[in-house]
Write a protein that holds these residues in place. Sequence first.
Motif, PDB file in Angstrom:
ATOM      1  N   LYS A 150       0.851  -1.198   0.000  1.00  0.00           N
ATOM      2  CA  LYS A 150       0.000   0.000   0.000  1.00  0.00           C
ATOM      3  C   LYS A 150       0.890   1.252   0.000  1.00  0.00           C
ATOM      4  O   LYS A 150       1.660   1.468   0.938  1.00  0.00           O
ATOM      5  N   LEU A 151       0.762   2.044  -1.060  1.00  0.00           N
ATOM      6  CA  LEU A 151       1.600   3.217  -1.257  1.00  0.00           C
ATOM      7  C   LEU A 151       0.759   4.484  -1.123  1.00  0.00           C
ATOM      8  O   LEU A 151      -0.254   4.638  -1.796  1.00  0.00           O
ATOM      9  N   CYS A 152       1.207   5.387  -0.269  1.00  0.00           N
ATOM     10  CA  CYS A 152       0.436   6.596   0.014  1.00  0.00           C
ATOM     11  C   CYS A 152       1.074   7.836  -0.604  1.00  0.00           C
ATOM     12  O   CYS A 152       2.299   7.965  -0.666  1.00  0.00           O
ATOM     13  N   SER A 153       0.220   8.726  -1.065  1.00  0.00           N
ATOM     14  CA  SER A 153       0.643  10.069  -1.442  1.00  0.00           C
ATOM     15  C   SER A 153      -0.564  10.987  -1.285  1.00  0.00           C
ATOM     16  O   SER A 153      -1.659  10.542  -0.952  1.00  0.00           O
ATOM     17  N   VAL A 154      -0.329  12.273  -1.521  1.00  0.00           N
ATOM     18  CA  VAL A 154      -1.377  13.270  -1.314  1.00  0.00           C
ATOM     19  C   VAL A 154      -2.255  13.375  -2.553  1.00  0.00           C
ATOM     20  O   VAL A 154      -1.774  13.299  -3.697  1.00  0.00           O
ATOM     21  N   THR A 155      -3.544  13.572  -2.335  1.00  0.00           N
ATOM     22  CA  THR A 155      -4.491  13.726  -3.435  1.00  0.00           C
ATOM     23  C   THR A 155      -4.033  14.819  -4.390  1.00  0.00           C
ATOM     24  O   THR A 155      -3.683  15.924  -3.969  1.00  0.00           O
ATOM     25  N   GLY A 156      -4.011  14.521  -5.670  1.00  0.00           N
ATOM     26  CA  GLY A 156      -3.589  15.494  -6.659  1.00  0.00           C
ATOM     27  C   GLY A 156      -2.126  15.409  -7.024  1.00  0.00           C
ATOM     28  O   GLY A 156      -1.691  15.977  -8.032  1.00  0.00           O
ATOM     29  N   SER A 157      -1.341  14.687  -6.225  1.00  0.00           N
ATOM     30  CA  SER A 157       0.076  14.530  -6.524  1.00  0.00           C
ATOM     31  C   SER A 157       0.272  13.438  -7.572  1.00  0.00           C
ATOM     32  O   SER A 157      -0.490  12.472  -7.630  1.00  0.00           O
ATOM     33  N   SER A 159       3.183  11.776  -7.722  1.00  0.00           N
ATOM     34  CA  SER A 159       4.306  10.954  -7.252  1.00  0.00           C
ATOM     35  C   SER A 159       3.962   9.470  -7.188  1.00  0.00           C
ATOM     36  O   SER A 159       4.692   8.625  -7.723  1.00  0.00           O
ATOM     37  N   ALA A 160       2.853   9.140  -6.526  1.00  0.00           N
ATOM     38  CA  ALA A 160       2.496   7.734  -6.363  1.00  0.00           C
ATOM     39  C   ALA A 160       2.159   7.094  -7.708  1.00  0.00           C
ATOM     40  O   ALA A 160       2.534   5.942  -7.977  1.00  0.00           O
ATOM     41  N   ALA A 171       1.253  -1.991  -7.162  1.00  0.00           N
ATOM     42  CA  ALA A 171       1.152  -1.230  -5.911  1.00  0.00           C
ATOM     43  C   ALA A 171      -0.287  -0.774  -5.705  1.00  0.00           C
ATOM     44  O   ALA A 171      -1.000  -0.454  -6.659  1.00  0.00           O
ATOM     45  N   GLN A 172      -0.706  -0.777  -4.452  1.00  0.00           N
ATOM     46  CA  GLN A 172      -2.061  -0.351  -4.107  1.00  0.00           C
ATOM     47  C   GLN A 172      -2.009   1.110  -3.650  1.00  0.00           C
ATOM     48  O   GLN A 172      -1.510   1.403  -2.575  1.00  0.00           O
ATOM     49  N   LEU A 173      -2.510   1.993  -4.478  1.00  0.00           N
ATOM     50  CA  LEU A 173      -2.417   3.422  -4.171  1.00  0.00           C
ATOM     51  C   LEU A 173      -3.439   3.840  -3.118  1.00  0.00           C
ATOM     52  O   LEU A 173      -4.600   3.428  -3.154  1.00  0.00           O
ATOM     53  N   ARG A 174      -2.983   4.657  -2.188  1.00  0.00           N
ATOM     54  CA  ARG A 174      -3.839   5.248  -1.161  1.00  0.00           C
ATOM     55  C   ARG A 174      -3.592   6.752  -1.183  1.00  0.00           C
ATOM     56  O   ARG A 174      -2.474   7.208  -0.960  1.00  0.00           O
ATOM     57  N   GLU A 175      -4.632   7.531  -1.486  1.00  0.00           N
ATOM     58  CA  GLU A 175      -4.494   8.983  -1.524  1.00  0.00           C
ATOM     59  C   GLU A 175      -5.152   9.602  -0.302  1.00  0.00           C
ATOM     60  O   GLU A 175      -6.330   9.373  -0.039  1.00  0.00           O
TER      61      GLU A 175
END
Length: 280
Positions: A150-157, A159-160, A171-175
């Motif tokens: 589970k990979l996290c980044s900020v909404t709108g970025s 990067s992920a 990868a499982q994206l988490r915003e």
Amino acid sequence: MKLRKVTAASAAVLALALSATACGGDSKDEGSGSGSGGGTIKIGIKYDQPGLGLKKPDGSFSGFDVDVATYVAKELGYKPDQIEFVETKSADRENALARNDVKFIAATYSINDERKKKVDFAGPYLLAHQDLLVKKDSKISEATDLNGEKLCSVTGSTSAQNVKNDFAPKAQLREYSGYSECIAGLQSGAVDALTTDDSILAGFASQDKYKGQFKLAGLKLSNENYGIGVKKGDTATVNKINKALEKMVSDGSWQKAVDKNFGPAGYKNEPAPKIGVIVK
């Protein structure tokens, strides 16, 4: 009698002129001025990035960008109490300069060709890279290790999504709405890694409540050349800031600022970049 009238009138004119001069000196504001010192200078920073640009509960400011901006302002002739820090969010940086809201901006402002059409840049003053932040005991050491994690980044970025597209398609994206939420998720185990610029990750991880819990993977998934944004066409200010940055590096102040703001997270910084050299 006539002579006395002329003398009185002259005295009145002189008094008015002196009053106007004194008033102008007291109200001088360098938000859009020449940067020659005196009065105040308005500088754009971030308010919500620990280690880079943070407004603390007591109203004071801290972070690497703040230290760089303060040093540059000093070289332009301003003392710390003559600086007014103005919050400039990413989406409003170009507009803030165009409106003369601030004299310059030091706010994780990556230099790129699109932005250079709208603003001028001094620097760069830091070379950052997209990286991963993981728990201290994590076995994730490469971007490809994120497959199934589970990979996290900020909404709108982006990067992920970049990591998912280029390195770890499974990868499982988490915003989340902010980096603080991602850090909290990493701490609780809700996510396995957080990605953005290594300088930003190091700043968040260096907070007292997180010290010793996280580490940077040390990857270089992109090059981010942080520059100081100046209004388009203000070459004189760009040149002055570049001289200040060169002095900051040569007298050791730049490295001290890096160690103070990023050191607790084990941030391995690149050497100070050379003025005008952009690493692609």
